[in-house]
Design a protein around this motif. Structure first.
Motif, PDB file in Angstrom:
ATOM      1  N   PHE A 181      -3.634   3.098 -13.246  1.00 44.26           N
ATOM      2  CA  PHE A 181      -4.688   2.177 -12.822  1.00 44.26           C
ATOM      3  C   PHE A 181      -4.271   1.405 -11.578  1.00 44.26           C
ATOM      4  N   CYS A 182      -3.038   0.867 -11.601  1.00 45.71           N
ATOM      5  CA  CYS A 182      -2.593   0.054 -10.474  1.00 45.71           C
ATOM      6  C   CYS A 182      -1.071   0.027 -10.409  1.00 45.71           C
ATOM      7  N   VAL A 183      -0.567  -0.227  -9.210  1.00 44.44           N
ATOM      8  CA  VAL A 183       0.868  -0.385  -8.956  1.00 44.44           C
ATOM      9  C   VAL A 183       1.055  -1.676  -8.179  1.00 44.44           C
ATOM     10  N   ALA A 184       1.903  -2.560  -8.711  1.00 47.97           N
ATOM     11  CA  ALA A 184       2.193  -3.827  -8.044  1.00 47.97           C
ATOM     12  C   ALA A 184       3.608  -3.790  -7.481  1.00 47.97           C
ATOM     13  N   PHE A 185       3.820  -4.524  -6.416  1.00 48.63           N
ATOM     14  CA  PHE A 185       5.161  -4.633  -5.842  1.00 48.63           C
ATOM     15  C   PHE A 185       5.379  -6.039  -5.297  1.00 48.63           C
ATOM     16  N   GLN A 186       6.602  -6.502  -5.433  1.00 46.20           N
ATOM     17  CA  GLN A 186       7.049  -7.705  -4.744  1.00 46.20           C
ATOM     18  C   GLN A 186       8.397  -7.376  -4.126  1.00 46.20           C
ATOM     19  N   SER A 187       8.492  -7.506  -2.818  1.00 44.57           N
ATOM     20  CA  SER A 187       9.729  -7.139  -2.140  1.00 44.57           C
ATOM     21  C   SER A 187      10.293  -8.328  -1.380  1.00 44.57           C
ATOM     22  N   ARG A 188      11.622  -8.329  -1.261  1.00 41.33           N
ATOM     23  CA  ARG A 188      12.320  -9.320  -0.441  1.00 41.33           C
ATOM     24  C   ARG A 188      13.231  -8.557   0.504  1.00 41.33           C
ATOM     25  N   SER A 189      13.039  -8.738   1.812  1.00 43.63           N
ATOM     26  CA  SER A 189      13.836  -8.019   2.798  1.00 43.63           C
ATOM     27  C   SER A 189      15.228  -8.631   2.889  1.00 43.63           C
ATOM     28  N   HIS A 190      16.113  -7.975   3.637  1.00 43.47           N
ATOM     29  CA  HIS A 190      17.468  -8.491   3.808  1.00 43.47           C
ATOM     30  C   HIS A 190      17.465  -9.840   4.530  1.00 43.47           C
ATOM     31  N   SER A 191      16.390 -10.127   5.277  1.00 44.35           N
ATOM     32  CA  SER A 191      16.286 -11.406   5.985  1.00 44.35           C
ATOM     33  C   SER A 191      15.662 -12.504   5.125  1.00 44.35           C
ATOM     34  N   GLY A 192      15.188 -12.146   3.917  1.00 48.40           N
ATOM     35  CA  GLY A 192      14.592 -13.119   3.009  1.00 48.40           C
ATOM     36  C   GLY A 192      13.082 -13.143   3.019  1.00 48.40           C
ATOM     37  N   ALA A 193      12.454 -12.379   3.911  1.00 46.48           N
ATOM     38  CA  ALA A 193      10.988 -12.347   3.960  1.00 46.48           C
ATOM     39  C   ALA A 193      10.440 -11.633   2.729  1.00 46.48           C
ATOM     40  N   THR A 194       9.341 -12.151   2.172  1.00 40.64           N
ATOM     41  CA  THR A 194       8.739 -11.557   0.976  1.00 40.64           C
ATOM     42  C   THR A 194       7.416 -10.874   1.308  1.00 40.64           C
ATOM     43  N   ASN A 195       7.093  -9.891   0.512  1.00 41.24           N
ATOM     44  CA  ASN A 195       5.865  -9.133   0.683  1.00 41.24           C
ATOM     45  C   ASN A 195       5.421  -8.705  -0.705  1.00 41.24           C
ATOM     46  N   GLU A 196       4.185  -8.975  -1.061  1.00 42.16           N
ATOM     47  CA  GLU A 196       3.718  -8.588  -2.388  1.00 42.16           C
ATOM     48  C   GLU A 196       2.277  -8.128  -2.339  1.00 42.16           C
ATOM     49  N   GLY A 197       1.955  -7.232  -3.247  1.00 43.60           N
ATOM     50  CA  GLY A 197       0.603  -6.713  -3.275  1.00 43.60           C
ATOM     51  C   GLY A 197       0.398  -5.752  -4.422  1.00 43.60           C
ATOM     52  N   VAL A 198      -0.811  -5.241  -4.513  1.00 47.45           N
ATOM     53  CA  VAL A 198      -1.195  -4.319  -5.584  1.00 47.45           C
ATOM     54  C   VAL A 198      -2.035  -3.202  -4.986  1.00 47.45           C
ATOM     55  N   LEU A 199      -1.800  -1.980  -5.460  1.00 44.18           N
ATOM     56  CA  LEU A 199      -2.632  -0.827  -5.136  1.00 44.18           C
ATOM     57  C   LEU A 199      -3.448  -0.503  -6.383  1.00 44.18           C
ATOM     58  N   LEU A 200      -4.756  -0.361  -6.236  1.00 45.84           N
ATOM     59  CA  LEU A 200      -5.657  -0.203  -7.389  1.00 45.84           C
ATOM     60  C   LEU A 200      -6.529   1.032  -7.221  1.00 45.84           C
ATOM     61  N   THR A 201      -6.647   1.806  -8.299  1.00 47.85           N
ATOM     62  CA  THR A 201      -7.637   2.880  -8.357  1.00 47.85           C
ATOM     63  C   THR A 201      -8.960   2.286  -8.828  1.00 47.85           C
ATOM     64  N   ALA A 202     -10.015   2.456  -8.056  1.00 48.53           N
ATOM     65  CA  ALA A 202     -11.307   1.877  -8.425  1.00 48.53           C
ATOM     66  C   ALA A 202     -11.825   2.512  -9.716  1.00 48.53           C
ATOM     67  N   PRO A 203     -12.340   1.711 -10.638  1.00 43.97           N
ATOM     68  CA  PRO A 203     -12.924   2.268 -11.868  1.00 43.97           C
ATOM     69  C   PRO A 203     -14.102   3.174 -11.543  1.00 43.97           C
ATOM     70  N   PRO A 204     -14.343   4.214 -12.325  1.00 40.56           N
ATOM     71  CA  PRO A 204     -15.470   5.128 -12.063  1.00 40.56           C
ATOM     72  C   PRO A 204     -16.813   4.411 -12.005  1.00 40.56           C
ATOM     73  N   THR A 205     -16.924   3.294 -12.706  1.00 38.40           N
ATOM     74  CA  THR A 205     -18.204   2.565 -12.732  1.00 38.40           C
ATOM     75  C   THR A 205     -18.582   2.004 -11.372  1.00 38.40           C
ATOM     76  N   GLU A 206     -17.598   1.913 -10.446  1.00 36.00           N
ATOM     77  CA  GLU A 206     -17.878   1.320  -9.126  1.00 36.00           C
ATOM     78  C   GLU A 206     -18.000   2.377  -8.034  1.00 36.00           C
ATOM     79  N   SER A 207     -18.079   3.660  -8.396  1.00 29.22           N
ATOM     80  CA  SER A 207     -18.102   4.721  -7.388  1.00 29.22           C
ATOM     81  C   SER A 207     -19.339   4.656  -6.496  1.00 29.22           C
ATOM     82  N   ASP A 208     -20.469   4.213  -7.060  1.00 24.11           N
ATOM     83  CA  ASP A 208     -21.706   4.175  -6.277  1.00 24.11           C
ATOM     84  C   ASP A 208     -21.682   3.112  -5.187  1.00 24.11           C
ATOM     85  N   ARG A 209     -20.923   2.037  -5.398  1.00 28.29           N
ATOM     86  CA  ARG A 209     -20.875   0.953  -4.404  1.00 28.29           C
ATOM     87  C   ARG A 209     -19.422   0.632  -4.051  1.00 28.29           C
TER      88      ARG A 209
END
Length: 437
Positions: A181-209
């Motif tokens: 359904f989804c993959v989340a990530f939170q990363s911290r680079s060697h310099s200390g910068a952070t990056n976070e987010g989620v990749l989501l597969t849209a549910p079939p119910t939302e295919s029309d829009r």
């Protein structure tokens, strides 16, 4: 030659391994430099090898001829001795496969071998007393999968204390693990910068829009301070996840039960769609190994290390009442997961319900799990302790909490300094009881 630069740098070896290149073994050391750049040391001079007692060299040479290995295998002089003082010869081959074939033949003739079970990468580092941190002297050039490549440089030990980049991931699937359904990530680079987010597969119910619905969902996530990308299919999500991992370029990938659950399912779904499992720092695909013969499951990603936070917590000095993420997070951070208190069946039903009716809530839940793991490792210092053990002992990060590998590295390294080789496992074995360690 204009793109080559001669320099001397310090770095940390994240992953040491060998591969076959044009029929011969190539040693690769991939990691992070003190400058922050990723690097690869590629050495074409080292060959897989083991040792023989000098008195067995003639029998080994005869066997090499009868097994067709004379053209690719060589017996050479050696300065090493066995523990009982007999001089040794070194047996080197073009590839590990050829060497293994010869070792099996020798064992069939009851001819002793020495250190035939030690990987070339481990032997290379032991002989140079390199324990994680490394000094590299030689020319570099820009790389395709790493920032800098050093071909056949000189390497020596370093005392550099590295700062590595880390990415914590978490996934949510359908109750049978047959769809991500989804993959989340939170990363911290060697310099200390952070990056976070989620990749989501849209549910079939939302295919029309899909377009309008996805845009609205991504906007709402952005207002909360994290990135969301919505994909019309699981296949597109998985392809994007591979790209994200390469872009984040972490030295360490972690998560809670990340090896047995998250990677097991991600790799299975990648195979389903015939998507290469390429998230590392080389052109080779990663590998997933199922648990077998008392060994836990494992993930090998070229140039990175996959460290399961659950296994590290079990090995660390602090004791917990149990090792669920809910329990450990509550005891360490004072907060836990959102729906962990439910039974497994209720939890799976709740995840399916959120995916269908409130996917943004599911993404928040998935991202929180990735955040919890990062914060647990940070607050307990377990990741730093893992790194310190690797630097102290010399074993890779993935084996920093193992006893036998640690003992082998330290003991055999000390033996080599004295010019002594160790018997191959099973050679000259002493009578043992049920716990040989």
């Amino acid at each position: 030659m204009g793109d080559r630069v001669a320099d001397e740098v310090e770095g940390f070896i994240v992953h040491a391994f060998t591969r076959i290149h044009h029929g011969s073994t190539q040693l690769c050391l991939i990691g992070r430099l003190a400058s922050g750049h990723s690097f690869a040391v590629v050495d074409n001079r080292e060959r897989p090898h083991f040792y023989l007692r000098e008195g067995d060299a003639a029998a080994a040479a005869e066997l090499m001829g009868s097994t067709g290995l004379r053209e690719t295998t060589e017996i050479m002089p050696s300065a090493m001795r066995t523990m009982d003082g007999e001089p040794c010869r070194t047996v080197a081959a073009r590839s590990q496969r050829e060497l293994s074939k010869l070792v099996a033949s020798l064992e069939g003739r009851f001819i002793r071998t020495y250190e035939a079970d030690i990987k070339l990468a481990d032997s290379f580092l032991m002989d140079r007393s390199v324990r994680g941190s490394i000094r590299i002297s030689g020319e570099s050039r820009p790389g395709k999968y790493v920032d800098l490549v050093y071909l056949d440089p000189e390497v020596s030990p370093s005392s550099w204390n590295p700062v590595l980049s880390v990415a914590s991931i978490d996934i949510e699937t359908n109750p049978f693990g047959e769809e991500v359904f989804c993959v989340a990530f939170q990363s911290r680079s060697h310099s200390g910068a952070t990056n976070e987010g989620v990749l989501l597969t849209a549910p079939p119910t939302e295919s029309d829009r899909h377009d309008a619905w996805s845009t609205d969902l991504e906007r709402r996530a952005g207002e909360e301070g994290w990135a969301l990308r919505v994909f019309p299919s699981e296949e597109e999500l998985l392809r994007a996840w591979c790209g994200v991992m390469v872009e984040l370029d972490p030295d360490i990938v972690t998560g809670w039960n990340v090896t047995s659950f998250d990677f097991a399912r991600l790799v299975s779904r990648l195979e389903h769609y015939r998507i290469p499992f390429r998230i590392g720092r080389s052109g080779e695909s990663g590998s997933f190994f199922e648990a077998a013969a008392g060994k836990p499951s494992a993930v090998v990603v070229p140039g990175r290390q996959v460290l399961d936070a659950l296994r590290i917590a079990r090995s660390g000095p602090k004791r917990f009442s149990d090792h669920s993420l809910e329990t450990v997070a509550t005891e360490v951070l004072g907060r836990g997961k959102k729906i962990e208190s439910q039974s497994t069946r209720e939890k799976l039903e709740r995840i399916q319900e959120m995916y269908s009716t409130d996917p943004l809530a599911l993404c928040r839940y998935c991202l929180e799990d990735a955040r919890l793991v990062s914060e647990i490792l940070e607050k307990t210092g377990l990741l730093d302790l893992t790194l310190k053990r690797s630097l102290l002992i010399g074993v890779p990060l993935s084996r920093a909490w193992t006893s036998i590998a640690a003992f082998d590295f330290v003991y055999i390294e000390a033996m080599h300094r004295r010019g002594i080789v160790a018997p191959t496992v099973g050679v000259d074995a002493l009578p043992m009881v049920s716990a040989p360690g």
